[in-house]
Scaffold this motif. Structure first.
Motif, short mmCIF file in Angstrom:
data_model
loop_
_atom_site.label_atom_id
_atom_site.label_comp_id
_atom_site.label_asym_id
_atom_site.label_seq_id
_atom_site.Cartn_x
_atom_site.Cartn_y
_atom_site.Cartn_z
N VAL A 187 0.81 -1.20 0.00
CA VAL A 187 0.00 0.00 0.00
C VAL A 187 0.85 1.26 0.00
O VAL A 187 0.48 2.28 -0.55
CB VAL A 187 -0.94 -0.05 1.23
N GLU A 188 2.03 1.20 0.64
CA GLU A 188 2.85 2.39 0.80
C GLU A 188 3.66 2.72 -0.45
O GLU A 188 4.26 3.78 -0.54
CB GLU A 188 3.81 2.20 1.99
N ARG A 189 3.72 1.81 -1.41
CA ARG A 189 4.52 2.05 -2.59
C ARG A 189 3.74 2.78 -3.68
O ARG A 189 4.27 3.05 -4.74
CB ARG A 189 5.07 0.71 -3.12
N ARG A 190 2.48 3.07 -3.42
CA ARG A 190 1.65 3.75 -4.40
C ARG A 190 1.20 5.09 -3.83
O ARG A 190 1.01 5.24 -2.63
CB ARG A 190 0.42 2.91 -4.73
N GLY A 191 0.98 6.06 -4.74
CA GLY A 191 0.40 7.31 -4.30
C GLY A 191 -1.06 7.09 -3.95
O GLY A 191 -1.71 6.19 -4.49
N GLU A 192 -1.60 7.90 -3.04
CA GLU A 192 -2.98 7.71 -2.59
C GLU A 192 -3.99 7.80 -3.73
O GLU A 192 -4.90 6.97 -3.81
CB GLU A 192 -3.31 8.71 -1.48
N PRO A 193 -3.91 8.79 -4.64
CA PRO A 193 -4.89 8.84 -5.74
C PRO A 193 -4.83 7.60 -6.63
O PRO A 193 -5.87 7.04 -7.00
CB PRO A 193 -4.48 10.10 -6.52
#
Length: 213
Positions: A22-28
């Motif tokens: 989850v942390e390797r992607r931007g929130e949008p």
């Protein structure tokens, strides 16, 4: 539909960390991906559910641990949340909240229900101890008063709007900064601050009313 193994608790709930997917992607980007997966889950796609679970279970489990302070209970809540997510995926509306925000709300509600249940059981134990074991009245009265105050807080949370509860849950139970909450919910920072401010005012007013009764 029968819930997939992930929803029924097959597997391990690892601690969240830098390597969490989850942390390797931007929130949008993550929100768009999760929304697409939820759409497929709502149509009964188990592979989509497995991917949805893989990308989000760290946060769900982390919030449950922070609220319940018990790993075993947090695992049970996580399982219940994903069973519920599987069942309700076809009802998810991305106009109302982000997929992660939706999961956080499901988790928060489940954890609050567990806290209420455990406190009710604790209150019954206190009453039993007073009537059957002759415990000192002052000690029992103090414990009951403390439990009543805790229940008042939980009860007053229900007076907030769903958006206020979601925002406050992320900021306080989720341990996120206002900026992180704004990014996750995809709303302006000023809106986050306004929701938290108004929500806390409503909580304060409710608690004041509870104390006066």
């Amino acid at each position: 539909m029968t819930a997939p193994d992930e929803a029924r608790g097959v597997g391990v709930f690892p601690e969240a960390g830098p390597s969490c997917p989850v942390e390797r992607r931007g929130e949008p980007e993550l929100a768009r991906l999760l929304a697409g997966l939820l759409g497929r889950v709502g149509r009964g796609d188990r592979a989509a559910f497995t991917e949805f679970y893989r990308l989000t279970n760290h946060r769900v489990f982390g919030l449950a641990v922070r609220m319940l302070r018990n790993r075993s209970a947090a695992e049970e809540i996580t399982q219940e949340v994903y069973v519920q997510a599987w069942s309700l995926a076809d009802q998810y509306d991305q106009r109302r909240s982000s997929p992660m925000g939706w999961l956080i709300m499901l988790t928060h509600r489940r954890a609050v229900d567990r806290i209420r249940s455990e406190r009710a059981a604790s209150d019954r134990d206190v009453v039993y101890g007073h009537t059957q074991l002759g415990r000192d009245h002052d000690v029992v009265a103090e414990t009951v008063t403390q439990r009543a105050e805790e229940r008042a807080v939980v009860r007053c949370l229900d007076t907030l709007t769903s958006r206020q509860r979601e925002t406050i849950a992320l900021a306080y139970y989720g341990g996120r900064t206002y900026t992180e909450v704004a990014r996750q919910l995809e709303i302006p920072l000023a809106t986050v601050k306004s929701r938290v401010r108004d929500g806390l005012k409503r909580l304060a007013a409710c608690l004041t009313g509870s104390e006066s009764r």
